[in-house]
Design a protein around this motif. Sequence first.
Motif, PDB file in Angstrom:
ATOM      1  N   TYR B 328       0.628  -1.340  -0.229  1.00  0.00           N
ATOM      2  CA  TYR B 328       0.015   0.355  -0.305  1.00  0.00           C
ATOM      3  C   TYR B 328       0.762   1.130  -0.114  1.00  0.00           C
ATOM      4  O   TYR B 328       0.635   1.724  -0.828  1.00  0.00           O
ATOM      5  N   GLU B 329       1.977   1.264   0.805  1.00  0.00           N
ATOM      6  CA  GLU B 329       2.991   2.293   1.252  1.00  0.00           C
ATOM      7  C   GLU B 329       3.928   2.566  -0.410  1.00  0.00           C
ATOM      8  O   GLU B 329       3.679   3.686  -1.191  1.00  0.00           O
ATOM      9  N   GLN B 330       3.501   1.273  -1.110  1.00  0.00           N
ATOM     10  CA  GLN B 330       4.351   1.384  -2.577  1.00  0.00           C
ATOM     11  C   GLN B 330       3.545   1.917  -3.060  1.00  0.00           C
ATOM     12  O   GLN B 330       4.039   2.766  -4.497  1.00  0.00           O
ATOM     13  N   PHE B 331       2.307   1.441  -3.701  1.00  0.00           N
ATOM     14  CA  PHE B 331       1.440   2.183  -4.749  1.00  0.00           C
ATOM     15  C   PHE B 331       0.930   3.229  -4.311  1.00  0.00           C
ATOM     16  O   PHE B 331       1.491   4.257  -5.483  1.00  0.00           O
ATOM     17  N   LEU B 332       0.837   3.850  -2.365  1.00  0.00           N
ATOM     18  CA  LEU B 332       0.266   4.994  -2.523  1.00  0.00           C
ATOM     19  C   LEU B 332       1.628   6.345  -3.391  1.00  0.00           C
ATOM     20  O   LEU B 332       1.669   6.825  -3.679  1.00  0.00           O
ATOM     21  N   PHE B 333       2.844   6.129  -3.333  1.00  0.00           N
ATOM     22  CA  PHE B 333       3.918   6.803  -3.297  1.00  0.00           C
ATOM     23  C   PHE B 333       4.130   6.371  -5.493  1.00  0.00           C
ATOM     24  O   PHE B 333       4.984   8.136  -5.904  1.00  0.00           O
ATOM     25  N   ARG B 334       3.699   5.266  -5.771  1.00  0.00           N
ATOM     26  CA  ARG B 334       3.914   5.918  -7.615  1.00  0.00           C
ATOM     27  C   ARG B 334       2.867   6.867  -7.433  1.00  0.00           C
ATOM     28  O   ARG B 334       3.248   7.360  -8.363  1.00  0.00           O
ATOM     29  N   ASN B 335       1.681   6.664  -7.278  1.00  0.00           N
ATOM     30  CA  ASN B 335       0.613   6.640  -7.405  1.00  0.00           C
ATOM     31  C   ASN B 335       0.858   8.888  -7.349  1.00  0.00           C
ATOM     32  O   ASN B 335       0.618   9.628  -8.042  1.00  0.00           O
ATOM     33  N   ARG B 336       1.306   9.015  -6.031  1.00  0.00           N
ATOM     34  CA  ARG B 336       1.689  10.129  -5.610  1.00  0.00           C
ATOM     35  C   ARG B 336       2.628  11.133  -6.790  1.00  0.00           C
ATOM     36  O   ARG B 336       2.092  11.577  -7.411  1.00  0.00           O
ATOM     37  N   ALA B 337       3.412  10.291  -7.256  1.00  0.00           N
ATOM     38  CA  ALA B 337       4.814  10.700  -8.171  1.00  0.00           C
ATOM     39  C   ALA B 337       4.137  10.533  -9.844  1.00  0.00           C
ATOM     40  O   ALA B 337       4.751  11.560 -10.429  1.00  0.00           O
ATOM     41  N   LEU B 338       3.272   9.384 -10.308  1.00  0.00           N
ATOM     42  CA  LEU B 338       3.193   9.702 -10.839  1.00  0.00           C
ATOM     43  C   LEU B 338       1.850   9.374 -11.380  1.00  0.00           C
ATOM     44  O   LEU B 338       0.724   9.365 -13.052  1.00  0.00           O
ATOM     45  N   GLY B 339       0.674   9.454 -10.577  1.00  0.00           N
ATOM     46  CA  GLY B 339      -0.676   9.331 -11.105  1.00  0.00           C
ATOM     47  C   GLY B 339      -1.279  10.648 -11.246  1.00  0.00           C
ATOM     48  O   GLY B 339      -0.549  11.344 -11.998  1.00  0.00           O
ATOM     49  N   PRO B 340      -2.915   9.982 -11.249  1.00  0.00           N
ATOM     50  CA  PRO B 340      -3.898  11.805 -11.945  1.00  0.00           C
ATOM     51  C   PRO B 340      -3.142  12.797 -11.084  1.00  0.00           C
ATOM     52  O   PRO B 340      -3.112  14.612 -11.816  1.00  0.00           O
ATOM     53  N   PHE B 341      -2.029  12.858  -9.952  1.00  0.00           N
ATOM     54  CA  PHE B 341      -2.108  14.554  -9.316  1.00  0.00           C
ATOM     55  C   PHE B 341      -0.360  14.653  -9.352  1.00  0.00           C
ATOM     56  O   PHE B 341      -0.022  15.468  -8.937  1.00  0.00           O
ATOM     57  N   SER B 342       0.054  13.753 -10.411  1.00  0.00           N
ATOM     58  CA  SER B 342       2.124  14.259 -10.300  1.00  0.00           C
ATOM     59  C   SER B 342       1.743  15.696 -10.884  1.00  0.00           C
ATOM     60  O   SER B 342       3.268  15.681 -10.389  1.00  0.00           O
TER      61      SER B 342
END
Lengths: 391, 464
Positions: B328-342
């Motif tokens: 979950y931590e890994q997903f969150l940080f990937r999503n933070r940097a590369l997701g819709p709010f990148s």
Amino acid sequence: MNGLGFLSGSQARLFTLAAVVGAVLVALTVPLSSTHAWGNLLIASVYLTTLGLGGAMFVAFGYVTGAGWNVAFRRVPEAMAVTLVVCGVISVGVLALGMHNYAWHAHGEAGTLWFKQMWLSPQFWLVRAVGYLALWSVLSLLIVSVSRRQDRVGGTRLTIANGKLSALFLAVSAVTFSLACFDWLMALTPMWYSTVFAAYQFAGMMQATLATMILIGLALRAPGRPLHGVFTTEHLHDLAKLLLGFSCFWMYLWFSQFMLIWYTDIPEEVAFFVPRESGAWGAVTGMNIFLNWLLPFFVLLPRPSKRSGKIAARVAGAVLLGRWLDLYWIVIPALHQAHPESGSPLVGVAEAGSILLVLGLFTLLVSRTFGKANPVPRQDPLLEESLHYHL
Amino acid sequence: MSHVDQELRPPLVLGDKSLGDITDDIAAPMAATPSTLWWVGFGIAFSALVLGVVAVSYQIAVGIGTWGLNRTVGWAFDITNFVFWVGIGHAGTLISAVLFLFRQKWRTAVNRSAEAMTIFAVMCAGIFPLIHMGRPWLFFWTLPYPNYRGPLWVNFKSPLLWDVFAISTYLLISAVFWYVGLIPDLATMRDRTQPGLKRSIFSFLSLGWNGSARTWHHYETVYMLLAGLATPLVFSVHTIVSMDFATAVIPGWHTTIFPPYFVAGAIFSGLAMVLTLMLIARKTMRLEDYITVSHVDRMCKLMLAMGCIVGLAYCTEFFIAAYSGNAYEQFLFRNRALGPFSWAFLTMFSCNVIIPQVLWFRAVRRNLFAVFAVAIVVNIGMWFERFVIIVTSLHRDFLPSSWSYYIPTSIEVATLIGSFGLFFTCFLLFCRVAPAIAMAEVKGVAQVKKPESLRIPQPEEAVA
């Protein structure tokens, strides 16, 4: 001064004896539990290395902030910084010797652990350790050598040059010190993680560094010693203030880590605190907080006790013991979990050995390096300011 | 020694001033009628404030459904603005209390306005949780006292309640600290004013200050004690704000580095705001001799140090997420940097970590336009930091069917603009009614020109 630095011949023999007896005591416990013996060696090597690094950081903070007050006794933290070279080599040896004690091999499954497996692969881990220690040693030696060169050259140019070098050193060591704490201490509990861990270790390191400087400063200010008339009550007062501040900072970070983990109660996070809060380990936890915060905070809060050599020295001694206990509290339960035979928080022969080893070896090293330069940076442009300031 | 003094210890006040010159220079803007520039600034700030009042009235009348929040993103603009303003409020007490304890004499040029800024920023911060309550007139329910509502007690285990205590304490102590520091200057103003209402007010507020050694002794004791008390508060406020997030079990919020990292971030953003205001004030109020380039240089160094600490904390979070092995931590940080709010993440990272690195260069630190630009960039970056922490951690939670996005409504944007309006209106008024620089303290650190009759020849001069 002789080649032994500020120690007399008989004192040097005494500290050599302490170091040798310490090493022998640790060695004697190897047949009982080699893991436990190694744990104590790890504590000793981290203790020694961070005293050196702490000394270097203190010098660097002084240059970067343009401080003047600390110039008069700067040769003390500089001597501490130079010990990094020897202590770094010892640390690499200890780390290489005990690589098998880091239990990450046991967690073989890949998946989300791919990064951890790569990061903690034994060769990469050891190469990094060599890298950190080499960087710290080289940069601190450079800063110290520039400071010593100023004794011959004088002027402000070298003060400014060392300011730049110090900024570089602090930036580099902030990153590498964080990683070293994760690698050497946090990884002992392989499935546990805490982002504040390195900051908390930084606070502990600076606390022990300040306590050491207080003790050396007091020892060298007696009549006939090298810092007589140089290390004043004002310097003692400022160092004790900083020690008080860093004690609070240590407690703040210790508590932040504990409280947030306790509050959320996530299984893989509380796994660190559960074995440390019950039974005899609970008492060690309490003692850790007492020595590192409660005692220094309440004793050093009034102004007169910060200016009293006797009181400040005793508090500094307690804090140095507290630093040892803090490392013990991190290292031994972690080894105990992985190797149940390594025992309970019994302060026994191996512990006594590791404390004696640190005490003897560090005092000898710091005394020798202190003797290699002028006891006072006599051409530093801010020396006058440092000798004559009053609070 | 003299060449050392110039190079390592640059003078804190330029222009060879006498004590009287210092008083005249600093008190001048208060006596003169406001300049056109001041009126323009005040006009803009006040318009923004009016817009904010309208927006707040509307959302209180209609309800906070006027915000863009949804079931997944339950905190967004409101709490971002709250944390942003609380953060801005940190530099004042840092400069006046912490730097005082560290004997940083250059603080005297900026401490007064930084303290005033602190108080206004905390006021701005208070607006947001108050509106978020939905029924702000019941705000006193957050205070624990025996009552007939059940009795219904506050939840002492909630960090939101700790916030109420921490921030109100901080506001109180900051205000007292600011006022105590003002007393000698208010007395100076009293003595400079013609008898009348203005003088009566200054006289009342200066508490009968007579400038005797005894008065100064009391004053300095109180100041020292307040500095000692305010220092832990600088840490406690943002520590507790960070716990609003870190005591949750949400990846991206729950991490142990939050307390020190929030404090460093708060000081970082506060310094950026102080620099923004000071660079304008020194120009418009002609305070170049008091807020010198070397003051700006030092503030930049402090800002760079804080920016680097914040950058290290960002990197530590990413590193530990990868290291933890927690999916979950890994997903969150990937999503933070590369997701819709990148886009928000990239704004934050470049504004807070990459761009401030130019401050390593002395030439940049001494170029006021460059410093002003960097300070604005950091203000923007630190607002985005809070937005990134709050929104990216919430918008894709454990249940993919409830993933969503967040877009602020015009009401929310108007409220944010209104808070800036309140802040600048208060600040501009402050510059008119109180000395923007602590005159008494500046006099203590300036190398003043003595009248000729009082000059004693120095030994080396006598020899020469």
